[in-house]
Scaffold this motif. Structure first.
Motif, mmCIF file in Angstrom:
data_model
loop_
_atom_site.group_PDB
_atom_site.id
_atom_site.type_symbol
_atom_site.label_atom_id
_atom_site.label_comp_id
_atom_site.label_asym_id
_atom_site.label_seq_id
_atom_site.Cartn_x
_atom_site.Cartn_y
_atom_site.Cartn_z
ATOM 1 N N UNK A 57 0.916 -1.087 -0.030
ATOM 2 C CA UNK A 57 -0.001 0.118 -0.050
ATOM 3 C C UNK A 57 0.827 1.208 -0.031
ATOM 4 N N UNK A 58 2.099 1.231 0.789
ATOM 5 C CA UNK A 58 2.830 2.306 0.718
ATOM 6 C C UNK A 58 3.375 2.693 -0.643
ATOM 7 N N UNK A 59 4.175 1.682 -1.163
ATOM 8 C CA UNK A 59 4.766 1.480 -2.260
ATOM 9 C C UNK A 59 3.822 2.167 -3.572
ATOM 10 N N UNK A 60 2.592 1.682 -3.401
ATOM 11 C CA UNK A 60 1.607 2.194 -4.493
ATOM 12 C C UNK A 60 1.480 3.563 -4.488
ATOM 13 N N UNK A 61 1.749 4.445 -3.615
ATOM 14 C CA UNK A 61 1.827 5.743 -3.469
ATOM 15 C C UNK A 61 3.024 6.638 -3.921
ATOM 16 N N UNK A 62 3.991 5.830 -4.216
ATOM 17 C CA UNK A 62 5.267 6.316 -4.754
ATOM 18 C C UNK A 62 5.569 5.859 -6.013
ATOM 19 N N UNK A 63 4.760 5.077 -6.569
ATOM 20 C CA UNK A 63 4.669 4.386 -7.862
ATOM 21 C C UNK A 63 3.455 4.474 -8.586
ATOM 22 N N UNK A 64 3.676 4.414 -10.043
ATOM 23 C CA UNK A 64 2.271 4.506 -10.874
ATOM 24 C C UNK A 64 2.008 3.631 -11.855
ATOM 25 N N UNK A 65 2.891 2.691 -12.205
ATOM 26 C CA UNK A 65 3.172 1.721 -13.199
ATOM 27 C C UNK A 65 3.491 0.326 -12.875
ATOM 28 N N UNK A 66 4.378 0.212 -12.308
ATOM 29 C CA UNK A 66 5.008 -1.297 -11.869
ATOM 30 C C UNK A 66 3.965 -1.939 -10.920
ATOM 31 N N UNK A 67 3.957 -3.221 -11.395
ATOM 32 C CA UNK A 67 3.022 -4.251 -10.483
ATOM 33 C C UNK A 67 3.616 -4.348 -9.071
ATOM 34 N N UNK A 68 2.610 -4.655 -8.143
ATOM 35 C CA UNK A 68 3.132 -4.939 -6.701
ATOM 36 C C UNK A 68 2.662 -6.050 -6.157
ATOM 37 N N UNK A 69 3.313 -7.184 -5.917
ATOM 38 C CA UNK A 69 2.798 -8.343 -5.571
ATOM 39 C C UNK A 69 3.285 -8.773 -4.224
ATOM 40 N N UNK A 70 2.583 -8.883 -3.086
ATOM 41 C CA UNK A 70 2.785 -9.203 -1.749
ATOM 42 C C UNK A 70 2.404 -10.515 -1.158
#
Length: 313
Positions: A57-70
């Motif tokens: 959730x935090x990294x989603x606020x500082x990126x805009x395109x790359x996928x984030x898989x937790x």
């Protein structure tokens, strides 16, 4: 060629959130498809200093395109709560979220969650498959146009487009539906790892992405076997992307040869952040020069980036 990077933190290494944010920005600038955020709920080894979904959730606020898989454990979380969390994360990230589940038990995990003993290998696989089915079923509980928000007509949703899961299985009983809207990319991406021979049919039925471990020389056989199993399940073999996990001694020649031999659909770069600079500076530019990697992000969701069904193309 699809490229992911696993965020592996070396034992004893201390990283602040600002360090991880810089790493995510660097991976996005390099055009990688996704970051896999590892986690541990037992001894902390091989994990980031933050709980993985919170970090997403935090990294989603500082990126805009790359996928984030937790990563999130099927033992540490109830399926309804996990499904709700990832549905929310997918909305927060605008369709860039994925769930990394594993088909292998963490040896000391059960002791942290009121379980004196681990499951048998067979029970764990059956439970994991049922768990994944519940989560995916909950994600599909609302049609894309089910929520009306019609104040004048007094209708919040179209009841014909809301589907109760009403699941009663061997391990779980879950009514549903989620109280979260449908995902921007249909459903969050499901990434599976540690897929043994006994778990390959489960992965073929459920996964969007499978991370392949083991020797590079055996990747072709694993790739062909999994693609065959996907087809037997009635799915398009291209509906599941197989990424081969590789470590610090990787070269452009090695990746080129493995990819062109159709041993995988891409690679998961499993290195500590401190050693990734060499990959970004030397290996990735050579892969681009050979026409194997595109830096531009196509589409706005992770599914679109990976060429999976449900993503905007």
């Amino acid at each position: 060629m699809h490229l992911a990077v696993s965020l592996n933190i070396a034992s004893g290494q201390q990283l602040a959130f600002s360090d991880l944010a810089d790493f995510a920005k660097q991976a996005e600038a390099a055009g990688l498809d996704m970051i896999v955020l590892n986690d541990s709920v037992s001894d902390g080894s091989g994990s980031s200093p933050f709980e993985a979904t919170t970090l997403l959730a935090a990294l989603a606020t500082v990126t805009s395109r790359i996928g984030l898989v937790a990563a999130a454990s099927t033992v540490a979380h109830q399926p309804y709560n996990l499904a709700r969390r990832f549905a929310s994360l997918d909305i927060i990230s605008r369709g860039r979220a994925g769930w990394h589940a594993t088909l292998a038990q963490a040896p000391r995990e059960a002791a942290n969650f009121s379980r004196p003993e681990v499951f048998s290998a067979d029970d764990f696989r059956r439970r994991a498959e049922e768990y994944i089915g519940v989560v995916q079923g909950l994600w599909q509980g609302w049609d894309a146009d089910a929520l009306l928000f019609d104040k004048e007509g007094g209708r919040f949703h179209d009841p014909d487009k809301m589907h109760l899961l009403d699941h009663k299985g061997e391990f779980f009983s879950v009514r549903g539906p989620l109280n979260v809207a449908r995902s921007p990319q249909d459903t969050p991406v499901l990434v599976l790892s540690h897929v043994s021979e006994a778990g390959r049919d489960i992965a073929a039925r459920t996964a969007d992405v499978i991370l392949l471990d083991g020797p590079v020389g055996e990747a072709k056989a694993r790739h062909d076997d999994l693609k065959r199993r996907v087809a037997v399940c009635g799915r398009d073999p291209d509906a599941v992307k197989l990424l081969l996990s590789v470590g610090a001694d990787v070269t452009a020649d090695t990746l080129d040869a493995s990819f062109r031999s159709k041993s995988c659909d891409g690679f998961n770069i499993a290195m500590p952040p401190s050693t990734l600079e060499g990959f970004f500076d030397r290996v990735l530019p050579e892969l681009r020069r050979r026409g194997l990697v595109h830096q531009d992000y196509r589409g706005t969701t992770l599914r679109a980036r990976l060429g999976l069904a449900g993503g905007d193309q």
